[in-house]
Design a protein around this motif. Structure first.
Motif, PDB file in Angstrom:
ATOM      1  N   PHE A 103      -3.585   5.043  11.197  1.00 41.93           N
ATOM      2  CA  PHE A 103      -3.032   3.702  11.404  1.00 41.93           C
ATOM      3  C   PHE A 103      -2.977   3.374  12.892  1.00 41.93           C
ATOM      4  CE2 PHE A 103      -1.320   4.835   7.219  1.00 41.93           C
ATOM      5  CZ  PHE A 103      -1.589   3.673   6.511  1.00 41.93           C
ATOM      6  N   PRO A 104      -3.019   2.043  13.200  1.00 36.78           N
ATOM      7  CA  PRO A 104      -3.145   0.906  12.290  1.00 36.78           C
ATOM      8  C   PRO A 104      -4.571   0.740  11.775  1.00 36.78           C
ATOM      9  CG  PRO A 104      -3.111   0.117  14.539  1.00 36.78           C
ATOM     10  CD  PRO A 104      -2.860   1.607  14.607  1.00 36.78           C
ATOM     11  N   LEU A 105      -4.661   0.057  10.626  1.00 35.06           N
ATOM     12  CA  LEU A 105      -5.948  -0.236  10.017  1.00 35.06           C
ATOM     13  C   LEU A 105      -6.159  -1.749   9.939  1.00 35.06           C
ATOM     14  CD1 LEU A 105      -5.790   2.189   6.944  1.00 35.06           C
ATOM     15  CD2 LEU A 105      -6.784   2.661   9.196  1.00 35.06           C
ATOM     16  N   ILE A 106      -7.386  -2.120   9.730  1.00 36.34           N
ATOM     17  CA  ILE A 106      -7.711  -3.521   9.448  1.00 36.34           C
ATOM     18  C   ILE A 106      -8.241  -3.587   8.021  1.00 36.34           C
ATOM     19  CG2 ILE A 106      -9.256  -5.442   9.979  1.00 36.34           C
ATOM     20  CD1 ILE A 106      -7.095  -5.168  12.030  1.00 36.34           C
ATOM     21  N   GLY A 107      -7.662  -4.488   7.223  1.00 38.55           N
ATOM     22  CA  GLY A 107      -8.192  -4.766   5.901  1.00 38.55           C
ATOM     23  C   GLY A 107      -8.984  -6.051   5.952  1.00 38.55           C
ATOM     24  N   LYS A 108     -10.182  -6.046   5.362  1.00 36.00           N
ATOM     25  CA  LYS A 108     -10.993  -7.264   5.370  1.00 36.00           C
ATOM     26  C   LYS A 108     -11.949  -7.262   4.184  1.00 36.00           C
ATOM     27  CE  LYS A 108     -13.968  -5.250   8.985  1.00 36.00           C
ATOM     28  NZ  LYS A 108     -14.448  -5.429  10.374  1.00 36.00           N
ATOM     29  N   PRO A 109     -12.239  -8.444   3.641  1.00 38.09           N
ATOM     30  CA  PRO A 109     -13.185  -8.523   2.524  1.00 38.09           C
ATOM     31  C   PRO A 109     -14.540  -7.956   2.908  1.00 38.09           C
ATOM     32  CG  PRO A 109     -12.028 -10.610   2.824  1.00 38.09           C
ATOM     33  CD  PRO A 109     -11.710  -9.773   4.022  1.00 38.09           C
ATOM     34  N   ASP A 110     -15.190  -7.287   1.949  1.00 39.64           N
ATOM     35  CA  ASP A 110     -16.517  -6.731   2.232  1.00 39.64           C
ATOM     36  C   ASP A 110     -17.515  -7.841   2.543  1.00 39.64           C
ATOM     37  OD1 ASP A 110     -18.570  -4.748   2.384  1.00 39.64           O
ATOM     38  OD2 ASP A 110     -19.217  -5.358   0.386  1.00 39.64           O
ATOM     39  N   ILE A 111     -17.366  -8.965   1.876  1.00 41.12           N
ATOM     40  CA  ILE A 111     -18.145 -10.153   2.215  1.00 41.12           C
ATOM     41  C   ILE A 111     -17.149 -11.148   2.784  1.00 41.12           C
ATOM     42  CG2 ILE A 111     -19.619 -12.008   1.345  1.00 41.12           C
ATOM     43  CD1 ILE A 111     -20.372 -10.146  -0.982  1.00 41.12           C
ATOM     44  N   GLY A 112     -17.185 -11.342   4.079  1.00 38.54           N
ATOM     45  CA  GLY A 112     -16.157 -12.169   4.701  1.00 38.54           C
ATOM     46  C   GLY A 112     -16.746 -13.250   5.574  1.00 38.54           C
ATOM     47  N   MET A 113     -15.873 -14.137   6.030  1.00 39.19           N
ATOM     48  CA  MET A 113     -16.314 -15.223   6.912  1.00 39.19           C
ATOM     49  C   MET A 113     -15.119 -15.846   7.598  1.00 39.19           C
ATOM     50  SD  MET A 113     -17.490 -17.402   3.646  1.00 39.19           S
ATOM     51  CE  MET A 113     -18.019 -15.833   2.973  1.00 39.19           C
ATOM     52  N   ARG A 114     -15.281 -16.166   8.865  1.00 35.87           N
ATOM     53  CA  ARG A 114     -14.294 -16.890   9.654  1.00 35.87           C
ATOM     54  C   ARG A 114     -12.894 -16.279   9.599  1.00 35.87           C
ATOM     55  NH1 ARG A 114     -15.870 -22.105  11.424  1.00 35.87           N
ATOM     56  NH2 ARG A 114     -18.035 -22.533  10.913  1.00 35.87           N
ATOM     57  N   GLY A 115     -12.819 -14.959   9.469  1.00 31.35           N
ATOM     58  CA  GLY A 115     -11.531 -14.283   9.526  1.00 31.35           C
ATOM     59  C   GLY A 115     -10.659 -14.435   8.303  1.00 31.35           C
ATOM     60  N   LEU A 116     -11.196 -14.992   7.216  1.00 29.82           N
ATOM     61  CA  LEU A 116     -10.388 -15.182   6.016  1.00 29.82           C
ATOM     62  C   LEU A 116      -9.967 -13.838   5.434  1.00 29.82           C
ATOM     63  CD1 LEU A 116     -12.389 -18.048   4.243  1.00 29.82           C
ATOM     64  CD2 LEU A 116     -10.192 -18.243   5.422  1.00 29.82           C
ATOM     65  N   SER A 117      -8.684 -13.722   5.114  1.00 31.10           N
ATOM     66  CA  SER A 117      -8.103 -12.539   4.472  1.00 31.10           C
ATOM     67  C   SER A 117      -8.251 -11.261   5.297  1.00 31.10           C
ATOM     68  CB  SER A 117      -8.706 -12.338   3.075  1.00 31.10           C
ATOM     69  OG  SER A 117      -8.320 -13.393   2.219  1.00 31.10           O
ATOM     70  N   VAL A 118      -8.369 -11.395   6.603  1.00 33.84           N
ATOM     71  CA  VAL A 118      -8.347 -10.233   7.489  1.00 33.84           C
ATOM     72  C   VAL A 118      -6.900  -9.969   7.897  1.00 33.84           C
ATOM     73  CG1 VAL A 118      -9.089  -9.275   9.695  1.00 33.84           C
ATOM     74  CG2 VAL A 118     -10.666 -10.671   8.341  1.00 33.84           C
ATOM     75  N   LYS A 119      -6.480  -8.711   7.801  1.00 39.57           N
ATOM     76  CA  LYS A 119      -5.075  -8.411   8.070  1.00 39.57           C
ATOM     77  C   LYS A 119      -4.920  -7.035   8.694  1.00 39.57           C
ATOM     78  CE  LYS A 119      -0.516  -8.640   5.855  1.00 39.57           C
ATOM     79  NZ  LYS A 119       0.214  -8.867   4.571  1.00 39.57           N
ATOM     80  N   LYS A 120      -4.009  -6.933   9.642  1.00 40.58           N
ATOM     81  CA  LYS A 120      -3.691  -5.644  10.247  1.00 40.58           C
ATOM     82  C   LYS A 120      -2.683  -4.929   9.363  1.00 40.58           C
ATOM     83  CE  LYS A 120      -2.536  -3.575  14.736  1.00 40.58           C
ATOM     84  NZ  LYS A 120      -2.078  -3.857  16.130  1.00 40.58           N
ATOM     85  N   LEU A 121      -2.948  -3.655   9.076  1.00 39.09           N
ATOM     86  CA  LEU A 121      -2.125  -2.874   8.158  1.00 39.09           C
ATOM     87  C   LEU A 121      -1.514  -1.693   8.901  1.00 39.09           C
ATOM     88  CD1 LEU A 121      -4.759  -2.831   5.249  1.00 39.09           C
ATOM     89  CD2 LEU A 121      -2.939  -4.510   5.639  1.00 39.09           C
ATOM     90  N   GLU A 122      -0.191  -1.597   8.855  1.00 37.80           N
ATOM     91  CA  GLU A 122       0.518  -0.583   9.642  1.00 37.80           C
ATOM     92  C   GLU A 122       0.969   0.610   8.813  1.00 37.80           C
ATOM     93  OE1 GLU A 122       0.819  -0.778  12.837  1.00 37.80           O
ATOM     94  OE2 GLU A 122       0.670  -2.896  13.401  1.00 37.80           O
ATOM     95  N   THR A 123       1.084   0.444   7.491  1.00 33.35           N
ATOM     96  CA  THR A 123       1.633   1.491   6.632  1.00 33.35           C
ATOM     97  C   THR A 123       0.860   1.581   5.313  1.00 33.35           C
ATOM     98  OG1 THR A 123       3.178   0.013   5.490  1.00 33.35           O
ATOM     99  CG2 THR A 123       3.942   1.009   7.566  1.00 33.35           C
ATOM    100  N   ILE A 124       1.156   2.651   4.556  1.00 33.62           N
ATOM    101  CA  ILE A 124       0.581   2.798   3.220  1.00 33.62           C
ATOM    102  C   ILE A 124       0.993   1.635   2.338  1.00 33.62           C
ATOM    103  CG2 ILE A 124       0.694   4.152   1.095  1.00 33.62           C
ATOM    104  CD1 ILE A 124      -1.154   5.400   3.093  1.00 33.62           C
ATOM    105  N   ASP A 125       2.240   1.207   2.457  1.00 34.67           N
ATOM    106  CA  ASP A 125       2.716   0.072   1.651  1.00 34.67           C
ATOM    107  C   ASP A 125       1.921  -1.191   1.959  1.00 34.67           C
ATOM    108  OD1 ASP A 125       4.616   1.587   0.360  1.00 34.67           O
ATOM    109  OD2 ASP A 125       6.262   1.020   1.701  1.00 34.67           O
ATOM    110  N   ASP A 126       1.553  -1.365   3.238  1.00 33.51           N
ATOM    111  CA  ASP A 126       0.727  -2.523   3.608  1.00 33.51           C
ATOM    112  C   ASP A 126      -0.629  -2.468   2.905  1.00 33.51           C
ATOM    113  OD1 ASP A 126       2.696  -3.483   5.269  1.00 33.51           O
ATOM    114  OD2 ASP A 126       1.784  -2.751   7.119  1.00 33.51           O
ATOM    115  N   ILE A 127      -1.199  -1.269   2.829  1.00 32.09           N
ATOM    116  CA  ILE A 127      -2.494  -1.107   2.164  1.00 32.09           C
ATOM    117  C   ILE A 127      -2.387  -1.475   0.690  1.00 32.09           C
ATOM    118  CG2 ILE A 127      -4.249   0.556   1.435  1.00 32.09           C
ATOM    119  CD1 ILE A 127      -3.749   2.106   3.994  1.00 32.09           C
TER     120      ILE A 127
END
Length: 353
Positions: A103-127
């Motif tokens: 950690f930290p991790l970044i979660g993002k769609p495998d097919i993504g665009m313009r930063g949609l649904s990109v999120k910084k993840l700090e914990t297992i609960d965030d994942i």
């Protein structure tokens, strides 16, 4: 603040008077005739698929980030794992532990665009929360620790041995600086760039925005350089000297079948980046890449149109060379229409997460 200033600070007028906030179609519609002319010359509406032969659709739409990472040498990008949609909690935790992600991790769609649904993840609960809210396959990627980020637009004609940098964009992350008096929400409401992001920030931070920062204390609100998420883009194209071009060219030639697109890079210092040290590739985008240095507030819409057209012509030329010299077929009309329909449906899915 005067009445006129209040009017000009409303989101409608901010977007109206600053072209960088215009919608995609508002920016591009006036130059679609040039795109049509390129299609006529290519005798294909979807000629771009041959620009990057190893990337689905040339990287124009619906390309998998995982598939792109798979053709990039591993030393250039952070540790990344792929998670299928609807994967259960136990399996996700097993994959994270097996990959020894830190950690930290970044979660993002495998097919993504313009930063949609990109999120910084700090914990297992965030994942787990991110996974439960995702309707699509996604990636978990270690956060690149370097503080600076640029987008470097690269192209190489298939019949040439050396490539070129056609634009560099620096990214100032969305950060609020305290004055020791006002809370963060008040400070945000004074800046036009922040005002457009305020609803999303209120949702993400809640009562935290009521905190009063010390004078000159910085609070990073969005830790990634995406224009749609509030980052300010600065045109640094003048920094494309011979040393940087040579380094980027060497990196890109090690990405099989990559000839045209933008590489987003986080780095420590500019001198180290030029030497190929202490940097990581956040993403590599193909034919659908924008020359994002156009979004520097100092540039006019006329500059933007000129740069977009210049890059479209390069894209057409590369696609044409691969089509004729390597006998690569252009995408047929039905496949192209299906791609756009799939993309439209996909955007709706990740926009609601």
């Amino acid at each position: 603040m005067t009445f006129i200033q209040k009017i000009l600070h409303r989101p409608f007028f901010i977007k109206l008077l600053h072209w960088e906030y215009w919608s995609f179609h508002a920016v591009y519609t006036p130059i679609y005739l040039y795109w049509l002319w390129l299609c006529i010359k290519a005798r294909s509406f979807f000629f771009f698929n041959t620009s990057n032969p190893t990337i689905k659709n040339g990287g124009f739409l619906m390309e998998s980030k995982k598939d792109i990472y798979d053709i990039i040498p591993q030393e250039y990008y952070p540790k990344t794992i792929f998670i299928n949609a609807n994967t259960n909690k136990a399996k996700i935790l097993s994959l994270v532990n097996e990959a020894a992600l830190k950690f930290p991790l970044i979660g993002k769609p495998d097919i993504g665009m313009r930063g949609l649904s990109v999120k910084k993840l700090e914990t297992i609960d965030d994942i787990i929360d991110y996974a439960q809210n995702s309707k699509v396959d996604f990636l978990l990627q270690e956060f690149i620790p370097f503080e600076q980020e640029v987008g470097i637009f690269y192209y190489r004609y298939p019949n040439e041995t050396h490539g070129h940098i056609s634009g560099i964009v620096g990214k100032e992350f969305l950060t609020v600086t305290g004055d020791g008096i006002s809370n963060m929400e008040t400070l945000l409401s004074k800046d036009k760039r922040f005002i457009l992001q305020l609803p999303a920030l209120q949702k993400a931070y809640g009562d935290t925005l009521q905190k009063v920062l010390k004078r000159n204390e910085d609070f990073l609100l969005v830790p990634y350089g995406n224009h749609a998420r509030g980052a300010k883009f600065i045109d640094l194209s003048h920094l494309a000297d011979e040393q940087l071009t040579s380094m980027i060219d060497e990196v890109c030639k090690n990405v099989d079948g990559f000839y045209f697109g933008r590489m987003d890079v986080r780095y420590n210092t500019w001198e180290e980046l030029k030497q190929g040290k202490n940097f990581g590739i956040v993403e590599l985008n193909g034919a659908g890449s924008e020359p994002t240095h156009i979004y520097d507030p100092k540039h006019s819409i006329f500059f933007a149109w000129k740069e977009i057209i210049r890059h479209w012509r390069i894209l057409w030329k590369i696609s044409r060379i691969n089509h004729h010299k390597q006998n690569m077929p252009y995408m047929n009309f039905s496949s192209g229409i299906r791609m756009f329909k799939e993309n439209s449906a996909y955007v709706k899915m990740i926009s609601t997460e």
